[in-house]
Each structure stands twice: as C-alpha cells, then as structure tokens.
Write a protein that holds these residues in place. Sequence first.
Motif, PDB file in Angstrom:
ATOM      1  N   TYR A   1      32.596  28.169   8.787  1.00 26.57           N
ATOM      2  CA  TYR A   1      31.854  28.098  10.043  1.00 26.57           C
ATOM      3  C   TYR A   1      31.168  29.436  10.311  1.00 26.57           C
ATOM      4  O   TYR A   1      31.814  30.461  10.487  1.00 26.57           O
ATOM      5  CB  TYR A   1      32.781  27.717  11.196  1.00 26.57           C
ATOM      6  CG  TYR A   1      33.226  26.278  11.116  1.00 26.57           C
ATOM      7  CD1 TYR A   1      32.309  25.243  11.262  1.00 26.57           C
ATOM      8  CD2 TYR A   1      34.556  25.948  10.866  1.00 26.57           C
ATOM      9  CE1 TYR A   1      32.690  23.924  11.163  1.00 26.57           C
ATOM     10  CE2 TYR A   1      34.951  24.620  10.778  1.00 26.57           C
ATOM     11  CZ  TYR A   1      34.011  23.617  10.925  1.00 26.57           C
ATOM     12  OH  TYR A   1      34.389  22.310  10.827  1.00 26.57           O
TER      13      TYR A   1
ATOM     14  N   SER B   1      38.268  25.911  17.324  1.00 29.52           N
ATOM     15  CA  SER B   1      37.725  26.420  16.061  1.00 29.52           C
ATOM     16  C   SER B   1      37.179  27.830  16.261  1.00 29.52           C
ATOM     17  O   SER B   1      36.867  28.244  17.378  1.00 29.52           O
ATOM     18  CB  SER B   1      36.613  25.492  15.559  1.00 29.52           C
ATOM     19  OG  SER B   1      35.602  25.381  16.549  1.00 29.52           O
TER      20      SER B   1
ATOM     21  N   ALA C   1      37.274  25.186   6.614  1.00 30.59           N
ATOM     22  CA  ALA C   1      37.822  23.850   6.842  1.00 30.59           C
ATOM     23  C   ALA C   1      37.543  22.986   5.611  1.00 30.59           C
ATOM     24  O   ALA C   1      36.562  23.215   4.892  1.00 30.59           O
ATOM     25  CB  ALA C   1      37.199  23.221   8.087  1.00 30.59           C
TER      26      ALA C   1
ATOM     27  N   THR D   1      35.786  16.835   7.513  1.00 31.91           N
ATOM     28  CA  THR D   1      34.933  17.408   8.549  1.00 31.91           C
ATOM     29  C   THR D   1      33.529  16.828   8.417  1.00 31.91           C
ATOM     30  O   THR D   1      33.070  16.554   7.299  1.00 31.91           O
ATOM     31  CB  THR D   1      34.856  18.940   8.429  1.00 31.91           C
ATOM     32  OG1 THR D   1      34.441  19.298   7.101  1.00 31.91           O
ATOM     33  CG2 THR D   1      36.208  19.579   8.720  1.00 31.91           C
TER      34      THR D   1
ATOM     35  N   ASP E   1      33.015  12.680  11.916  1.00 30.21           N
ATOM     36  CA  ASP E   1      34.428  13.026  11.760  1.00 30.21           C
ATOM     37  C   ASP E   1      35.135  12.322  12.909  1.00 30.21           C
ATOM     38  O   ASP E   1      35.003  12.724  14.067  1.00 30.21           O
ATOM     39  CB  ASP E   1      34.629  14.545  11.835  1.00 30.21           C
ATOM     40  CG  ASP E   1      36.101  14.939  11.992  1.00 30.21           C
ATOM     41  OD1 ASP E   1      36.969  14.059  11.979  1.00 30.21           O
ATOM     42  OD2 ASP E   1      36.368  16.152  12.142  1.00 30.21           O
TER      43      ASP E   1
ATOM     44  N   HIS F   1      40.289  15.467  11.057  1.00 30.84           N
ATOM     45  CA  HIS F   1      40.829  16.816  10.854  1.00 30.84           C
ATOM     46  C   HIS F   1      41.760  17.227  11.982  1.00 30.84           C
ATOM     47  O   HIS F   1      42.810  17.816  11.747  1.00 30.84           O
ATOM     48  CB  HIS F   1      39.685  17.827  10.728  1.00 30.84           C
ATOM     49  CG  HIS F   1      40.126  19.176  10.275  1.00 30.84           C
ATOM     50  ND1 HIS F   1      39.448  20.337  10.592  1.00 30.84           N
ATOM     51  CD2 HIS F   1      41.183  19.577   9.529  1.00 30.84           C
ATOM     52  CE1 HIS F   1      40.064  21.367  10.060  1.00 30.84           C
ATOM     53  NE2 HIS F   1      41.122  20.942   9.417  1.00 30.84           N
TER      54      HIS F   1
ATOM     55  N   CYS G   1      33.153  14.248  15.816  1.00 27.70           N
ATOM     56  CA  CYS G   1      31.859  14.936  15.725  1.00 27.70           C
ATOM     57  C   CYS G   1      30.859  14.075  14.978  1.00 27.70           C
ATOM     58  O   CYS G   1      31.223  13.117  14.284  1.00 27.70           O
ATOM     59  CB  CYS G   1      32.009  16.299  15.041  1.00 27.70           C
ATOM     60  SG  CYS G   1      31.846  16.276  13.251  1.00 27.70           S
TER      61      CYS G   1
ATOM     62  N   THR H   1      30.447  18.457  18.458  1.00 22.46           N
ATOM     63  CA  THR H   1      31.859  18.103  18.440  1.00 22.46           C
ATOM     64  C   THR H   1      32.382  17.993  19.864  1.00 22.46           C
ATOM     65  O   THR H   1      32.045  18.809  20.720  1.00 22.46           O
ATOM     66  CB  THR H   1      32.665  19.168  17.671  1.00 22.46           C
ATOM     67  OG1 THR H   1      32.109  19.325  16.364  1.00 22.46           O
ATOM     68  CG2 THR H   1      34.119  18.765  17.559  1.00 22.46           C
TER      69      THR H   1
END
Length: 269
Positions: A125, A139, A145, A150, A203, A207, A213, A232
Amino acid sequence: MTQHQDTETGSEPDGPDTGTLGKAIAVLDLIARAEVAPRFTDLLTLSGQPRGSLHRQLRHLAMEGLVELGPDGGYTPGLRLLQFASRAWSRHSFRQVAEPHLKHLHERTGETVHLGLLREDEIIYLDKIESRQAVRMHSQVGNAAPVYCTGVGKVALSCLPDERLAQIASRLRFQTFTPATLADAGALLSQVEAIRARGYAFDLEEHQPGIRCVAAAIAVPEANILGGISVTAPAFRADMDQLEAWADDVCAAARAIVQDALQRLGPRR
C-alpha cells in the motif's frame, strides 16, 4: 591463504559472495513483519542462519539504526527505517501522480481509498486516504497484503499474462483469514477470469471480516507500474449495490491515473 571462516560456526565464509546483504535484509524483513518483537532465538529458528552470522547481522543492523533491541530482548524496526520510509513515500513520483485522483475519489465516495502496487506475490500500500465516517479501517501505508484476498491484489493479477499469473498462483500459500478467503489457485484463477470480464474486482470480506472493497487496475508497463486503486468500507455500508455504484468512480480514477502516469512517468522520447 584460506578464505576466512565464521569463527563461531567454523563453517560459513564471510564475504560479499555469500549474499551477506541479502541475508541481513531477510532478517530485517522478519523483524518488520513480526506481530510480536522476535528474540534472538526466534530469529535463529525463522532465518535458518548460523548463530554467529545472525549475531553479526543483528549487531550491524543495530549499529546502523535499522533495528532496536528492547529491554525484553525483542527486536523491533529502528527509527532510521522510518526516515527512509518517509523520504521514499514523500518523493515517490507515482504517488504524487495519483494523489489528486485519490482525493477526488475520496470526495465522491466519502470512504477509505487505497493505492497499491504489486510486488512479487503481495500488494504494497503506497497511499491511503481515510474515510470521513466513524467506522474505519486499520490499514497502513507501507504494509503488505496478500494478492489473493484483496481487491487491489486480484485486479492487478488480472492484468498479467496467463503464464505469469499461473506462476504466481502456483506458489502462493493460501492462508485462511476469513470464511470467504479463497482457498486455492483454482479458485483464484477462476475469479481473475471474472474480473477480466467485469473490469474491476471485489474483496467481499476475504481479508478482514466486515470489510469490503471494489478495485480497479492501474497498469503502466512503460513506467514499470502495476497495481490498483480501491474504495473500502465496512460491510454494512458496502452492500453489492453500493459497491457496483462505486465501481464507475473507481474505474474512472484508475483511467485518469494511468493517463497522467503515461504523460509524466513514461519513457522519454
């Protein structure tokens, strides 16, 4: 003259041809990823390195401020790493290109926006704009990740040639984070095909429980960039209708980032 031997093990040569830097980075990576500060004995087991070599590497890393030894005997990342990370983050040209589009997407959705890049089998990220809502994600910029659970990871995989995609999928270790986490390479490849047809990825609490997301790919081969952007939100604010509604904005932001990256980061003619 014989090559210098590790005086504490009597077996391992100490020199540049042994991959000393790579081994030290591997130890640093173990420390950085650990949820609980590992002790020397933990690192000895995890790294598989000889005791003497590991001791020297930790001593050098500590001298350079890259790791710190706590009073309880556990090792943590050093403050110098924060300096490196801060400089890399603030000067990263792709982050600067993407930033105005991230802000615009955040303004339109009011939810958390992520920018991530594919690195080997993970998503790193690179940037994040936090939601204005009361319930948020935890996050962090710089965190890694898994690609298989994701939105940004799966949508980045969808841009790869089939051969490269199959290579990555075959070597992944599918850890179960939630009941919705994909369990194997076959399930991942099937989902990637659906993402290619749809143009964006979801997603759905794969996760983190309660977190969903929608993500779109950012692929700029000319600048060696492959990753994605996502919106997200907690599941109670992100049902499928809402995710589909955000998808248009996410895809538009991704296209705008690609266009700007081509103009500013592509090869000079």
